[in-house]
Design an enzyme around this catalytic site. Sequence first.
Site, PDB file in Angstrom:
ATOM      1  N   GLU A 145      11.165  -2.541  11.383  1.00 33.75           N
ATOM      2  CA  GLU A 145      10.853  -1.373  10.547  1.00 33.75           C
ATOM      3  C   GLU A 145       9.910  -0.460  11.319  1.00 33.75           C
ATOM      4  O   GLU A 145       8.861  -0.904  11.777  1.00 33.75           O
ATOM      5  CB  GLU A 145      10.131  -1.820   9.280  1.00 33.75           C
ATOM      6  CG  GLU A 145      11.014  -2.365   8.211  1.00 33.75           C
ATOM      7  CD  GLU A 145      10.212  -2.640   6.938  1.00 33.75           C
ATOM      8  OE1 GLU A 145       9.367  -3.542   6.957  1.00 33.75           O
ATOM      9  OE2 GLU A 145      10.446  -1.948   5.936  1.00 33.75           O
TER      10      GLU A 145
ATOM     11  N   CYS B 165      10.159   1.475   2.397  1.00 36.18           N
ATOM     12  CA  CYS B 165      11.076   0.371   2.726  1.00 36.18           C
ATOM     13  C   CYS B 165      12.512   0.867   2.815  1.00 36.18           C
ATOM     14  O   CYS B 165      13.342   0.264   3.491  1.00 36.18           O
ATOM     15  CB  CYS B 165      10.969  -0.720   1.671  1.00 36.18           C
ATOM     16  SG  CYS B 165      11.176  -0.077   0.005  1.00 36.18           S
TER      17      CYS B 165
ATOM     18  N   ARG C 246      10.313  11.085   3.688  1.00 36.95           N
ATOM     19  CA  ARG C 246       9.560  10.875   2.446  1.00 36.95           C
ATOM     20  C   ARG C 246       8.462   9.875   2.768  1.00 36.95           C
ATOM     21  O   ARG C 246       8.715   8.861   3.438  1.00 36.95           O
ATOM     22  CB  ARG C 246      10.488  10.334   1.355  1.00 36.95           C
ATOM     23  CG  ARG C 246       9.871  10.291  -0.019  1.00 36.95           C
ATOM     24  CD  ARG C 246      10.914  10.021  -1.065  1.00 36.95           C
ATOM     25  NE  ARG C 246      11.491   8.696  -0.920  1.00 36.95           N
ATOM     26  CZ  ARG C 246      11.217   7.653  -1.701  1.00 36.95           C
ATOM     27  NH1 ARG C 246      10.404   7.787  -2.705  1.00 36.95           N
ATOM     28  NH2 ARG C 246      11.793   6.481  -1.489  1.00 36.95           N
TER      29      ARG C 246
ATOM     30  N   TRP D 116       0.809  -1.219   0.000  1.00 36.88           N
ATOM     31  CA  TRP D 116       0.000   0.000   0.000  1.00 36.88           C
ATOM     32  C   TRP D 116       0.849   1.280   0.000  1.00 36.88           C
ATOM     33  O   TRP D 116       0.329   2.364  -0.191  1.00 36.88           O
ATOM     34  CB  TRP D 116      -0.917   0.021   1.241  1.00 36.88           C
ATOM     35  CG  TRP D 116      -0.166  -0.290   2.502  1.00 36.88           C
ATOM     36  CD1 TRP D 116      -0.077  -1.505   3.107  1.00 36.88           C
ATOM     37  CD2 TRP D 116       0.655   0.601   3.271  1.00 36.88           C
ATOM     38  NE1 TRP D 116       0.752  -1.421   4.203  1.00 36.88           N
ATOM     39  CE2 TRP D 116       1.209  -0.141   4.332  1.00 36.88           C
ATOM     40  CE3 TRP D 116       0.969   1.959   3.166  1.00 36.88           C
ATOM     41  CZ2 TRP D 116       2.063   0.412   5.280  1.00 36.88           C
ATOM     42  CZ3 TRP D 116       1.823   2.510   4.108  1.00 36.88           C
ATOM     43  CH2 TRP D 116       2.360   1.750   5.143  1.00 36.88           C
TER      44      TRP D 116
ATOM     45  N   LYS E 175      -2.317  -8.105  -8.001  1.00 35.03           N
ATOM     46  CA  LYS E 175      -3.136  -8.019  -6.792  1.00 35.03           C
ATOM     47  C   LYS E 175      -2.592  -6.881  -5.935  1.00 35.03           C
ATOM     48  O   LYS E 175      -1.569  -7.028  -5.268  1.00 35.03           O
ATOM     49  CB  LYS E 175      -3.095  -9.326  -5.996  1.00 35.03           C
ATOM     50  CG  LYS E 175      -4.218  -9.359  -4.956  1.00 35.03           C
ATOM     51  CD  LYS E 175      -3.838 -10.017  -3.660  1.00 35.03           C
ATOM     52  CE  LYS E 175      -3.089  -9.169  -2.706  1.00 35.03           C
ATOM     53  NZ  LYS E 175      -3.744  -7.946  -2.225  1.00 35.03           N
TER      54      LYS E 175
ATOM     55  N   GLU F 189      10.843  -8.128  -3.325  1.00 34.74           N
ATOM     56  CA  GLU F 189      11.267  -6.822  -2.790  1.00 34.74           C
ATOM     57  C   GLU F 189      10.663  -6.724  -1.400  1.00 34.74           C
ATOM     58  O   GLU F 189       9.468  -6.453  -1.256  1.00 34.74           O
ATOM     59  CB  GLU F 189      10.762  -5.681  -3.683  1.00 34.74           C
ATOM     60  CG  GLU F 189      11.341  -5.681  -5.093  1.00 34.74           C
ATOM     61  CD  GLU F 189      12.794  -5.244  -5.144  1.00 34.74           C
ATOM     62  OE1 GLU F 189      13.295  -4.714  -4.130  1.00 34.74           O
ATOM     63  OE2 GLU F 189      13.431  -5.446  -6.188  1.00 34.74           O
ATOM     64  N   LEU F 190      11.488  -6.949  -0.383  1.00 32.95           N
ATOM     65  CA  LEU F 190      10.935  -7.128   0.969  1.00 32.95           C
ATOM     66  C   LEU F 190      11.309  -5.968   1.897  1.00 32.95           C
ATOM     67  O   LEU F 190      11.658  -4.883   1.450  1.00 32.95           O
ATOM     68  CB  LEU F 190      11.389  -8.485   1.509  1.00 32.95           C
ATOM     69  CG  LEU F 190      11.091  -9.675   0.578  1.00 32.95           C
ATOM     70  CD1 LEU F 190      11.606 -10.976   1.159  1.00 32.95           C
ATOM     71  CD2 LEU F 190       9.603  -9.780   0.259  1.00 32.95           C
TER      72      LEU F 190
HETATM   73  P1  NAP Z   1       2.429  -7.002   3.387  1.00 32.64           P
HETATM   74  O1  NAP Z   1       1.546  -7.123   4.552  1.00 32.64           O
HETATM   75  O2  NAP Z   1       3.474  -8.033   3.187  1.00 32.64           O
HETATM   76  O3  NAP Z   1       1.460  -6.948   2.114  1.00 32.64           O
HETATM   77  C1  NAP Z   1       1.953  -6.770   0.816  1.00 32.64           C
HETATM   78  C2  NAP Z   1       0.993  -7.380  -0.170  1.00 32.64           C
HETATM   79  O4  NAP Z   1       0.928  -8.776   0.077  1.00 32.64           O
HETATM   80  C3  NAP Z   1      -0.419  -6.854  -0.066  1.00 32.64           C
HETATM   81  O5  NAP Z   1      -0.975  -6.811  -1.350  1.00 32.64           O
HETATM   82  C4  NAP Z   1      -1.093  -7.923   0.780  1.00 32.64           C
HETATM   83  O6  NAP Z   1      -2.479  -8.010   0.558  1.00 32.64           O
HETATM   84  C5  NAP Z   1      -0.411  -9.150   0.253  1.00 32.64           C
HETATM   85  N1  NAP Z   1      -0.470 -10.296   1.150  1.00 32.64           N
HETATM   86  C6  NAP Z   1      -0.545 -10.313   2.501  1.00 32.64           C
HETATM   87  N2  NAP Z   1      -0.550 -11.584   2.935  1.00 32.64           N
HETATM   88  C7  NAP Z   1      -0.479 -12.379   1.843  1.00 32.64           C
HETATM   89  C8  NAP Z   1      -0.447 -13.793   1.636  1.00 32.64           C
HETATM   90  N3  NAP Z   1      -0.491 -14.660   2.654  1.00 32.64           N
HETATM   91  N4  NAP Z   1      -0.378 -14.248   0.376  1.00 32.64           N
HETATM   92  C9  NAP Z   1      -0.321 -13.399  -0.662  1.00 32.64           C
HETATM   93  N5  NAP Z   1      -0.340 -12.051  -0.535  1.00 32.64           N
HETATM   94  C10 NAP Z   1      -0.413 -11.552   0.711  1.00 32.64           C
HETATM   95  O7  NAP Z   1       3.199  -5.629   3.345  1.00 32.64           O
HETATM   96  P2  NAP Z   1       2.594  -4.162   3.499  1.00 32.64           P
HETATM   97  O8  NAP Z   1       2.307  -3.918   4.922  1.00 32.64           O
HETATM   98  O9  NAP Z   1       1.509  -3.959   2.512  1.00 32.64           O
HETATM   99  O10 NAP Z   1       3.824  -3.275   3.011  1.00 32.64           O
HETATM  100  C11 NAP Z   1       4.844  -2.883   3.845  1.00 32.64           C
HETATM  101  C12 NAP Z   1       6.045  -3.777   3.658  1.00 32.64           C
HETATM  102  O11 NAP Z   1       6.458  -3.760   2.302  1.00 32.64           O
HETATM  103  C13 NAP Z   1       7.235  -3.292   4.458  1.00 32.64           C
HETATM  104  O12 NAP Z   1       7.900  -4.391   5.029  1.00 32.64           O
HETATM  105  C14 NAP Z   1       8.111  -2.631   3.393  1.00 32.64           C
HETATM  106  O13 NAP Z   1       9.473  -2.565   3.717  1.00 32.64           O
HETATM  107  C15 NAP Z   1       7.850  -3.512   2.228  1.00 32.64           C
HETATM  108  N6  NAP Z   1       8.188  -2.812   0.975  1.00 32.64           N
HETATM  109  C16 NAP Z   1       9.293  -3.208   0.302  1.00 32.64           C
HETATM  110  C17 NAP Z   1       9.656  -2.546  -0.849  1.00 32.64           C
HETATM  111  C18 NAP Z   1      10.887  -2.944  -1.614  1.00 32.64           C
HETATM  112  O14 NAP Z   1      11.025  -2.515  -2.759  1.00 32.64           O
HETATM  113  N7  NAP Z   1      11.786  -3.738  -1.052  1.00 32.64           N
HETATM  114  C19 NAP Z   1       8.880  -1.481  -1.321  1.00 32.64           C
HETATM  115  C20 NAP Z   1       7.749  -1.111  -0.603  1.00 32.64           C
HETATM  116  C21 NAP Z   1       7.409  -1.795   0.555  1.00 32.64           C
HETATM  117  P3  NAP Z   1      -3.511  -7.297   1.567  1.00 32.64           P
HETATM  118  O15 NAP Z   1      -3.264  -5.851   1.449  1.00 32.64           O
HETATM  119  O16 NAP Z   1      -4.821  -7.699   1.051  1.00 32.64           O
HETATM  120  O17 NAP Z   1      -3.194  -7.818   2.932  1.00 32.64           O
END
Ligand code: NAP
Length: 496
Positions: free
Chosen positions: A400, A303, A297, A169, A193, A269-270
Amino acid sequence: MNVAALSPVASSAQPAIDPAAGARGLYIGGQWVRPVGRPSIPVVDPSTEALLAEVPDATLDDARAAIDAAAAAAAGWRATPPRRRSEILRRCFELMTARAEDLARLISLENGKALRDARGEVAYAAEFFRWNAEEAVRISGDFALSPAGGNHIIVDYEPIGICVLITPWNFPAAMATRKIAPALAAGCTVVLKPASETPLTAYVLAALYEEAGVPPGVVNVLTTSTPGPVTAAMLADSRVRKLSFTGSTPVGRTLLAEAAKNVISCSMELGGNAPLIVFDDADIEVALEGAMLAKMRNAGEACTAANRIYVQSGLYERFAAELTVCMTALKVGPGAETTTDCGPMITAKAVDKIERLVDDALGRGARLRCGGERPTGRGFFYPPTVLADVPTDAAIGCEEIFGPVAALSRFESEDEAVALANASEYGLAAYVFTRDLARGLRVSRRIDTGMVGLNRGLVSDPAAPFGGTKQSGLGREGGAHGVLEFLEAKYIATTL
Ligand code: NAP
């Protein structure tokens, strides 16, 4: 509703795009599918907690239909000449650029980020289409005589196949275009998705791709409240050959295990835990500007955000004092208001986490320089906060923060700074500030991360390989590397 039909640039905080434009239905095979009689997913404005729109909740059958649509479109898109694919991608860039302000306002509304950050995101997101339009016509193979001279080695790069793309998001546009643009350049078809909190931008962009000439089924978008089973169903389909995921490390690990069942290629990308190191000889103005950018920012919801700020003892007190002045000066408010510097967090849960990390650090002896108090009232706000003298055992140094909290600690030597920076399971980004270029490059190489900002607080660039080491992921997005993630090398041995 077509994005083109939307009102021109709004001058107030009013959104230029009706949120309903992003809630027309699942986008499958070029059709908007609005299942009737099924629950939907509410999308909430994090600035006000008001309901913005409701998007459909895809089932396993919808997921299969999306894969069917991507499969039906695959042969045609693969056979589309690279020049034509390139022109369509270029048109996506042009349309996104023409509607940048409208898109920025929508992102601001559903994500809460300050409008200036949203504008930056749209420019960054659109740039992936321009870059990959240029890459699409430059995918070349290899031809060589084998060293023994007995045969020739021909290597073609072919589209890897149907791709499942999952995005978070925090960058509702850019995380999607960073995957879709190279996938399409490579000749792949995709199912996206997006995150449940910010799906409207993804759907509005789907309409824009269609307008740009992306054929039905090449890009499909679905939202679901059950991402685990829906993703598992897609990955269980033998036609799917690629999973590209951006999100948290725990979910990434789960998906890697799921993808392993069908030996699906994964790009991950985690999460991150970026150290920002300021040496005594740094230009303090440059370091402060870099720290503010790397920390604030997206209100810290990035991330690559500076999670741990290490300042050498000779500059420590002055840096802490001046950073506190900068942080205190930021205006907190609804993202879509033009005067806002720091918008709300994405959810109340995100604020809970920040509050827990700050309380833990204070309980272990950190000193509060500003902020630190959760406001009452509506919206998921947390004030810009500076913590000084954060001890190494504080949870804030390992997890984080994903919020507007700067956690400062002091160090004495270069070796100590490198050891502190590397004391993390994450390896996404790091920042180094010094006037000594030799030291800057030396330290950059010693830090175990995929990216280093040297005297810069921003590393993201569509022309550069973005990605991490250790638990921060696998693979790279952007630059020449981005498109390679969606290609398979085909080697033909022949005797001519
Ligand atoms: P998240 O909870 O891992 O969710 C990311 C995506 O995965 C969402 O679309 C989520 O759907 C989906 N998802 C959740 N559980 C899943 C499952 N069991 N199977 C398949 N898909 C699943 O992460 P977030 O809170 O949205 O984002 C923040 C994280 O992203 C932070 O850790 C950040 O560092 C990381 N990030 C990394 C980068 C990079 O380039 N390395 C860039 C941006 C963000 P729902 O929304 O429906 O739960």
